[in-house]
Enzyme design. Sequence first.
Site, PDB file in Angstrom:
ATOM      1  N   ASN A   9      19.010  -1.671   1.151  1.00  0.00           N
ATOM      2  CA  ASN A   9      17.888  -1.002   0.484  1.00  0.00           C
ATOM      3  C   ASN A   9      17.776   0.390   1.086  1.00  0.00           C
ATOM      4  O   ASN A   9      17.364   0.541   2.233  1.00  0.00           O
ATOM      5  CB  ASN A   9      16.602  -1.812   0.712  1.00  0.00           C
ATOM      6  CG  ASN A   9      15.381  -1.099   0.148  1.00  0.00           C
ATOM      7  OD1 ASN A   9      15.508  -0.112  -0.573  1.00  0.00           O
ATOM      8  ND2 ASN A   9      14.196  -1.587   0.490  1.00  0.00           N
ATOM      9  N   TRP A  10      18.153   1.376   0.291  1.00  0.00           N
ATOM     10  CA  TRP A  10      18.179   2.740   0.823  1.00  0.00           C
ATOM     11  C   TRP A  10      16.800   3.396   0.853  1.00  0.00           C
ATOM     12  O   TRP A  10      16.657   4.518   1.354  1.00  0.00           O
ATOM     13  CB  TRP A  10      19.148   3.602   0.010  1.00  0.00           C
ATOM     14  CG  TRP A  10      20.587   3.264   0.258  1.00  0.00           C
ATOM     15  CD1 TRP A  10      21.070   2.426   1.232  1.00  0.00           C
ATOM     16  CD2 TRP A  10      21.728   3.761  -0.448  1.00  0.00           C
ATOM     17  NE1 TRP A  10      22.441   2.374   1.168  1.00  0.00           N
ATOM     18  CE2 TRP A  10      22.876   3.180   0.146  1.00  0.00           C
ATOM     19  CE3 TRP A  10      21.906   4.635  -1.510  1.00  0.00           C
ATOM     20  CZ2 TRP A  10      24.170   3.456  -0.302  1.00  0.00           C
ATOM     21  CZ3 TRP A  10      23.191   4.906  -1.960  1.00  0.00           C
ATOM     22  CH2 TRP A  10      24.305   4.326  -1.357  1.00  0.00           C
ATOM     23  N   LYS A  11      15.817   2.775   0.260  1.00  0.00           N
ATOM     24  CA  LYS A  11      14.466   3.347   0.234  1.00  0.00           C
ATOM     25  C   LYS A  11      14.536   4.810  -0.262  1.00  0.00           C
ATOM     26  O   LYS A  11      15.358   5.103  -1.112  1.00  0.00           O
ATOM     27  CB  LYS A  11      13.813   3.202   1.609  1.00  0.00           C
ATOM     28  CG  LYS A  11      13.928   1.753   2.130  1.00  0.00           C
ATOM     29  CD  LYS A  11      13.119   1.464   3.341  1.00  0.00           C
ATOM     30  CE  LYS A  11      13.299  -0.010   3.733  1.00  0.00           C
ATOM     31  NZ  LYS A  11      12.447  -0.412   4.847  1.00  0.00           N
ATOM     32  N   HIS A  96       8.532  -5.049  -2.774  1.00  0.00           N
ATOM     33  CA  HIS A  96       8.804  -4.689  -1.376  1.00  0.00           C
ATOM     34  C   HIS A  96       7.485  -4.355  -0.686  1.00  0.00           C
ATOM     35  O   HIS A  96       6.585  -3.775  -1.305  1.00  0.00           O
ATOM     36  CB  HIS A  96       9.769  -3.496  -1.319  1.00  0.00           C
ATOM     37  CG  HIS A  96      10.284  -3.256   0.066  1.00  0.00           C
ATOM     38  ND1 HIS A  96       9.537  -2.602   1.015  1.00  0.00           N
ATOM     39  CD2 HIS A  96      11.437  -3.634   0.683  1.00  0.00           C
ATOM     40  CE1 HIS A  96      10.227  -2.572   2.151  1.00  0.00           C
ATOM     41  NE2 HIS A  96      11.375  -3.193   1.967  1.00  0.00           N
ATOM     42  N   GLU A  98       6.630  -2.103   1.250  1.00  0.00           N
ATOM     43  CA  GLU A  98       6.225  -0.691   1.215  1.00  0.00           C
ATOM     44  C   GLU A  98       5.562  -0.363  -0.116  1.00  0.00           C
ATOM     45  O   GLU A  98       4.608   0.416  -0.168  1.00  0.00           O
ATOM     46  CB  GLU A  98       7.451   0.200   1.486  1.00  0.00           C
ATOM     47  CG  GLU A  98       7.832   0.161   2.959  1.00  0.00           C
ATOM     48  CD  GLU A  98       9.323   0.256   3.246  1.00  0.00           C
ATOM     49  OE1 GLU A  98      10.081   0.715   2.380  1.00  0.00           O
ATOM     50  OE2 GLU A  98       9.718  -0.143   4.358  1.00  0.00           O
ATOM     51  N   GLU A 168      10.774 -10.720   4.221  1.00  0.00           N
ATOM     52  CA  GLU A 168      10.766  -9.587   5.140  1.00  0.00           C
ATOM     53  C   GLU A 168       9.423  -9.518   5.869  1.00  0.00           C
ATOM     54  O   GLU A 168       8.441  -9.012   5.307  1.00  0.00           O
ATOM     55  CB  GLU A 168      10.981  -8.278   4.370  1.00  0.00           C
ATOM     56  CG  GLU A 168      12.302  -8.206   3.635  1.00  0.00           C
ATOM     57  CD  GLU A 168      12.715  -6.771   3.363  1.00  0.00           C
ATOM     58  OE1 GLU A 168      13.846  -6.421   3.695  1.00  0.00           O
ATOM     59  OE2 GLU A 168      11.895  -5.991   2.836  1.00  0.00           O
ATOM     60  N   GLY A 174      11.975  -1.837  10.138  1.00  0.00           N
ATOM     61  CA  GLY A 174      12.134  -0.510  10.731  1.00  0.00           C
ATOM     62  C   GLY A 174      11.589  -0.393  12.143  1.00  0.00           C
ATOM     63  O   GLY A 174      11.441   0.706  12.675  1.00  0.00           O
ATOM     64  N   SER A 213      14.975  -5.152  10.383  1.00  0.00           N
ATOM     65  CA  SER A 213      15.774  -4.767  11.552  1.00  0.00           C
ATOM     66  C   SER A 213      17.088  -5.545  11.671  1.00  0.00           C
ATOM     67  O   SER A 213      17.520  -5.877  12.773  1.00  0.00           O
ATOM     68  CB  SER A 213      14.945  -4.884  12.837  1.00  0.00           C
ATOM     69  OG  SER A 213      13.844  -3.992  12.795  1.00  0.00           O
ATOM     70  N   GLY A 234      17.699  -2.279   5.532  1.00  0.00           N
ATOM     71  CA  GLY A 234      17.281  -0.895   5.334  1.00  0.00           C
ATOM     72  C   GLY A 234      18.160   0.056   6.129  1.00  0.00           C
ATOM     73  O   GLY A 234      19.287   0.373   5.736  1.00  0.00           O
ATOM     74  N   GLY A 235      17.664   0.484   7.274  1.00  0.00           N
ATOM     75  CA  GLY A 235      18.314   1.514   8.090  1.00  0.00           C
ATOM     76  C   GLY A 235      19.813   1.327   8.303  1.00  0.00           C
ATOM     77  O   GLY A 235      20.590   2.278   8.162  1.00  0.00           O
TER      78      GLY A 235
HETATM   79  P1  13P Z   1      15.093  -2.172   8.106  1.00  0.00           P
HETATM   80  O1  13P Z   1      16.410  -2.906   8.004  1.00  0.00           O
HETATM   81  O2  13P Z   1      15.265  -0.705   8.273  1.00  0.00           O
HETATM   82  O3  13P Z   1      14.194  -2.803   9.113  1.00  0.00           O
HETATM   83  O4  13P Z   1      14.371  -2.341   6.666  1.00  0.00           O
HETATM   84  C1  13P Z   1      14.264  -3.593   6.120  1.00  0.00           C
HETATM   85  C2  13P Z   1      13.818  -3.471   4.721  1.00  0.00           C
HETATM   86  O5  13P Z   1      12.678  -3.129   4.457  1.00  0.00           O
HETATM   87  C3  13P Z   1      14.788  -3.741   3.659  1.00  0.00           C
HETATM   88  O6  13P Z   1      14.170  -3.833   2.417  1.00  0.00           O
END
Ligand code: 13P
Length: 251
Positions: A9-11, A96, A98, A168, A174, A213, A234-235
Amino acid sequence: MRKKLLLGNWKMNKLASEAKEFAIASKPLVALAKSNKIELGVAPTYMSLATVRKYSAKAMIVAAQNVHFEEKGAFTGEVSIPMLKEFKINWVILGHSERRTYDNETSEKCNAKMKALIANDMIPVYCCGETLAQFEAGETKAVVKEQIEKGFEGISEEQAKKCVVAYEPIWSIGTGKNASTEIAQDVCKYIRKVLKGVVGKAASKIRILYGGSVKPENIKAYLSCPDVDGALVGGASLKIDSYEGLLKNIL
Ligand code: 13P
């Protein structure tokens, strides 16, 4: 047998030019994943979806990070399902944390989107998870139960089979404070039980991902859990080397 799924997920990251570079570089990884019966995917921003679809391997899953449930109309700033389909985007992340936090995305709204996606033969990746305060208060299961029940309300056993769920915990996103594999397995197993109550036997077919994470160093432990069928990352999905590390460590 549920196929393992690794979804990045590149956000709100990457210009289309950067996304193109990644897409091209990911081609051999998709082939490697395919030969090991693993599905690989990324969820770029709307702006890069067409580029990533065009330059990545056919078997690469390209997912949107959101969609509107109406086909068209006066919804400024929104993108519809036909608009995604025109660019051969068939997967969408929904709910999600966020978006739930910053954009008033609710489980009810996600349910409408789930139904619209299913009606269009598309695959939703429905996210759930608790805040740190809810985790500390021991409310994790109550929170995910409500999110799952509302998200899957009115969806039939047949329709539910192809859906994907992502657990999640918000406190692990993150933060580098990833949930232990015991927590991930316990909650994912519980989610499957809740799903069984809502969509019956389809629960054993639905893939449940862990997210929060996830890194190349810890992904293998999560995917060794019987109820964790993949990861939403994500990251660590942003750089091709790290994305490659995620895949290679679960082969
Ligand atoms: P991280 O892997 O950066 O913690 O993000 C997780 C996430 O929100 C994937 O949708």
